[in-house]
Design a protein around this motif. Sequence first.
Motif, short mmCIF file in Angstrom:
data_model
loop_
_atom_site.label_atom_id
_atom_site.label_comp_id
_atom_site.label_asym_id
_atom_site.label_seq_id
_atom_site.Cartn_x
_atom_site.Cartn_y
_atom_site.Cartn_z
N SER A 1 0.82 -1.21 0.00
CA SER A 1 0.00 0.00 0.00
C SER A 1 0.86 1.27 0.00
O SER A 1 0.48 2.29 -0.57
CB SER A 1 -0.93 0.01 1.23
OG SER A 1 -1.95 -0.94 1.08
N ARG A 2 2.03 1.20 0.63
CA ARG A 2 2.87 2.39 0.73
C ARG A 2 3.77 2.59 -0.48
O ARG A 2 3.92 3.70 -0.99
CB ARG A 2 3.72 2.32 2.00
CG ARG A 2 4.58 3.56 2.21
CD ARG A 2 5.23 3.55 3.58
NE ARG A 2 6.04 4.74 3.78
CZ ARG A 2 6.75 5.00 4.88
NH1 ARG A 2 6.73 4.13 5.88
NH2 ARG A 2 7.45 6.10 4.97
N PHE A 3 4.39 1.49 -0.94
CA PHE A 3 5.39 1.59 -2.01
C PHE A 3 4.93 1.00 -3.34
O PHE A 3 5.61 1.16 -4.35
CB PHE A 3 6.69 0.90 -1.59
CG PHE A 3 7.25 1.41 -0.29
CD1 PHE A 3 7.80 2.68 -0.20
CD2 PHE A 3 7.23 0.60 0.85
CE1 PHE A 3 8.33 3.14 1.00
CE2 PHE A 3 7.74 1.07 2.05
CZ PHE A 3 8.29 2.34 2.13
N GLY A 4 3.81 0.30 -3.33
CA GLY A 4 3.35 -0.40 -4.53
C GLY A 4 3.81 -1.84 -4.53
O GLY A 4 4.74 -2.22 -3.80
N PRO A 5 3.17 -2.69 -5.35
CA PRO A 5 3.49 -4.12 -5.31
C PRO A 5 4.82 -4.50 -5.95
O PRO A 5 5.41 -5.51 -5.57
CB PRO A 5 2.32 -4.76 -6.08
CG PRO A 5 1.81 -3.67 -6.97
CD PRO A 5 2.02 -2.39 -6.22
N LYS A 6 5.32 -3.70 -6.90
CA LYS A 6 6.52 -4.12 -7.63
C LYS A 6 7.73 -4.27 -6.71
O LYS A 6 8.44 -5.29 -6.80
CB LYS A 6 6.82 -3.15 -8.77
CG LYS A 6 7.99 -3.62 -9.65
CD LYS A 6 8.19 -2.74 -10.87
CE LYS A 6 9.36 -3.25 -11.71
NZ LYS A 6 9.56 -2.42 -12.92
N PRO A 7 8.06 -3.31 -5.83
CA PRO A 7 9.21 -3.52 -4.94
C PRO A 7 9.06 -4.75 -4.05
O PRO A 7 10.04 -5.44 -3.76
CB PRO A 7 9.24 -2.22 -4.11
CG PRO A 7 8.53 -1.21 -4.93
CD PRO A 7 7.46 -1.97 -5.66
N VAL A 8 7.83 -5.01 -3.59
CA VAL A 8 7.59 -6.18 -2.75
C VAL A 8 7.89 -7.46 -3.53
O VAL A 8 8.54 -8.39 -3.01
CB VAL A 8 6.14 -6.20 -2.25
CG1 VAL A 8 5.86 -7.46 -1.42
CG2 VAL A 8 5.84 -4.96 -1.41
#
Length: 467
Positions: free
Chosen positions: A318-325
């Motif tokens: 939610s904070r950084f977006g799914p791609k970095p995760v």
Amino acid sequence: MTIPTKKRIWGWFMFDWASQPYNTLLLTFIFGPYFAEVVTAQYMSSGLEEELAKASAQSAWGWVLAISGLVIAVSAPVLGALADNSGRRLPYIWAFSLLYAIGAASTWFAYPEGFNMTLVMGAFIIGLVGMEFATIFTNAMLPDLGSREEIGRISGSGWAIGYLGGLMALVFALLFLAENSEGLTLIGQHPLGGLDYENREGTRFVGVFSAIWFLVFMIPFYMWVREPKEQPARVKGVAKTALIELGRTIRKLPKSPSLANYLASSMLYRDALNGMYTFGGFYAVGVLGWSVVDTGVFGILAVIGGAIAAYLGGRADSRFGPKPVILISIVALIIAAISIVMITPTSIYGVMVSDEGLVAGRTASDIAFYLAGILVGAAGGSIQSASRTMMVRQANPARMTEAFGLYALAGKATSFLAPALIAATSALSGSQRIGVTPLIGLFLLGLVLLIWVKPDGEDDAIWESEA
């Protein structure tokens, strides 16, 4: 009656809680290793040497997964298009939930003596297909539950709740149902309710338990989840329209490079992850000599890691977006895969260790494998949660169920690849341990393809041009 948003979200969460035991108990930690034990023994009784018998059992398990994957790959996009064009998803979820329950409960017939391979494999495939199809339609409801900024947290929380459900079911099964070769559960007792341990009824009842668990905990879903009112149901020409729309979507994939690259990337890294899940029990039984109960304890640790990581990953999403995760999770899975290859009963990363028990009878290699499993569980939990929110960002909002059908197709189109590569590499190397190395390559290829995936998906103009 209007159902409050919070209740709808909790109802949606309960699908993950209810369905997770099929993955946790049947696919990975209890029934899969039991299948390995029984089929290996069956092959050995027919005259095969032990190593060849293990390889043959692993091949049979691979065929179960490959056949179910083929059914899902062929059918998922079409069913998704049908659901989008009919405006209905819940009837499909109900129908496939029934298949889940029938398939799971039918594993009761996996008798250790007179093991009927066709019956058991058929039942397992029915349940697995039901679970996967129900998941497709449930995932497609995610965008209706919150804003783009909120769905990462919702998805992560749902996945974490699913892991917790799987953990609770696994702990119960290990304490009271699944028995080891001596007929004892994890607490040193015979299976609950007078189940005949000599005929492995405790382990076989795990499938019945999973079916009951699913039907009971799906009640909140059926009570609180509703179709969006702005999607009117259509009945005339639905099948023809669905096929036309699906064909158009597939033809336009080259014009949606971010979506196309994401589907290809997720196809590879999810295939590798499924390979780790579905062959983890086989690997531990064959390389480290673990029992069903041992793999169950391993599963508890992996599931706890997955639940925590899915919850935290949802917040990061939610904070950084799914791609970095997703990127961080793939790197962690590569490290875990390398670690697994480098663990033998007598060495860890080439360093010789004692084969004597250190903690509760567990050797240094056992403990190292537990740690690798926790890393797999943690990275696997976060990547699966982030992957479905990434799919929401990449997909055409007007064709969401069809998009998740394509997502399922991407996940299953090469579902034979990891098992085939593992089987071939194992045969060529003569080593189960070396046999899992292709998973590292699949993760690396998935990581490379993510370079061309836009974090927020295609521009709206692309979807507007398709309208």
